[in-house]
Design an enzyme around this catalytic site. Sequence first.
Site, PDB file in Angstrom:
ATOM      1  CE1 TYR A  53      -3.336  -2.712   0.042  1.00 41.21           C
ATOM      2  CE2 TYR A  53      -3.894  -2.120   2.288  1.00 41.21           C
ATOM      3  CZ  TYR A  53      -4.109  -2.885   1.151  1.00 41.21           C
ATOM      4  OH  TYR A  53      -5.122  -3.817   1.151  1.00 41.21           O
ATOM      5  CG  PHE A 216     -22.369   5.841  -1.945  1.00 43.63           C
ATOM      6  CD1 PHE A 216     -23.669   5.585  -1.528  1.00 43.63           C
ATOM      7  CD2 PHE A 216     -21.327   5.213  -1.288  1.00 43.63           C
ATOM      8  CE1 PHE A 216     -23.917   4.723  -0.471  1.00 43.63           C
ATOM      9  CE2 PHE A 216     -21.564   4.358  -0.230  1.00 43.63           C
ATOM     10  CZ  PHE A 216     -22.869   4.106   0.179  1.00 43.63           C
TER      11      PHE A 216
END
Length: 297
Positions: A53, A216
């Site tokens: 990451y 969304f």
Amino acid sequence: MRKTALSENLSLSVIAQGFWRLTGWEFSTEELVSFMNGCIDRGVTTFDTAEVYGGTHCERLMGEAFAKDPSIRGKTELVTKTGISRAMINGEPFGYYDTTYDRIIKSCKESLQRLQTDYIDLYLIHREDPLLDPWETGRALLDLKKEGLVREIGVSNFDPFKFKALNKAVDGQLVTNQIEWNPLCYEHFKSGMIDFLSGNRIHPMIWSPLAGGRIFQETDDTVCTAVRAKIEEIAGRHGVSPATIIYAWILYHPVGAIALAGSSKLERLDLAIQALDVQLEHPEWFEIYAAGGQQIR
Ligand SMILES: NC(=O)c1ccc[n+]([C@@H]2O[C@H](COP(=O)([O-])OP(=O)(O)OC[C@H]3O[C@@H](n4cnc5c(N)ncnc54)[C@H](OP(=O)(O)O)[C@@H]3O)[C@@H](O)[C@H]2O)c1
């Protein structure tokens, strides 16, 4: 906060916090310490990261926060992952998998240094490696456990065949599979992984429960639009936010999942936590499943 036991030695908070996007949050160390303490105050004690990451920067930032406030580490279950490497090929970064013995041992020790901690609570093989030698990788994981550098071991994104192969090599000691699941993604239902885990009483960790926020966003994707409309409708019935309904839908499943929240905002983490108080009706689970394009025969 409810905890789920992955083994006799390790329980995780049912809502866990993911730090994949941390490098984009532009938090100072003080802000990260405050965010982590906000998670802990809410009972969200499981923190998820990975070597890869932010090109290792995510682990480094988390380590700086642990050093700044040494009380945090002891209150948390820290999950990190190994097995993805990067090389420079023709001047360009090239990602590939490496789950060989030496690489895993070295990778774990480097993660511990970056994270400024003596042990990792749960250490995962990040992705399926087509060159996986389960016996070699398994030996590395068991040696790390024996040395006390990791408390428990598991995998991520594995199919049932690879899971079984590696689990055999570690005498059944894999305690989880961290997999993607959300109302737009059913890969692990189709592969049989969810049934495999349920049947073996192994609890998965679920990544991108909100499809990385895609649910969304306005889109031309008709399935996404239908899913959002259905979730909003059910949210209206329960008087909660759509995000809360998605978490409740994941937690409803008998596999006993742990959901990884990925937002940078504690108020959005609260929406996940509120799911613990939502009792979905059985048909509502299928309303979302069907809106996601899954057939009910
Ligand atoms: N094992 C693996 O291969 C793997 C892969 C991917 C992720 N993971 C783990 O899973 C964790 C969670 O994954 P994820 O970050 O994709 O989770 P997610 O919760 O599905 O997505 C988080 C993203 O959605 C946005 N978001 C959250 N709530 C929203 C809302 N109500 N409305 C609009 N946008 C919203 C967030 O933005 P804001 O920050 O602005 O709220 C953030 O960008 C990661 O941090 C990582 O630890 C593992």
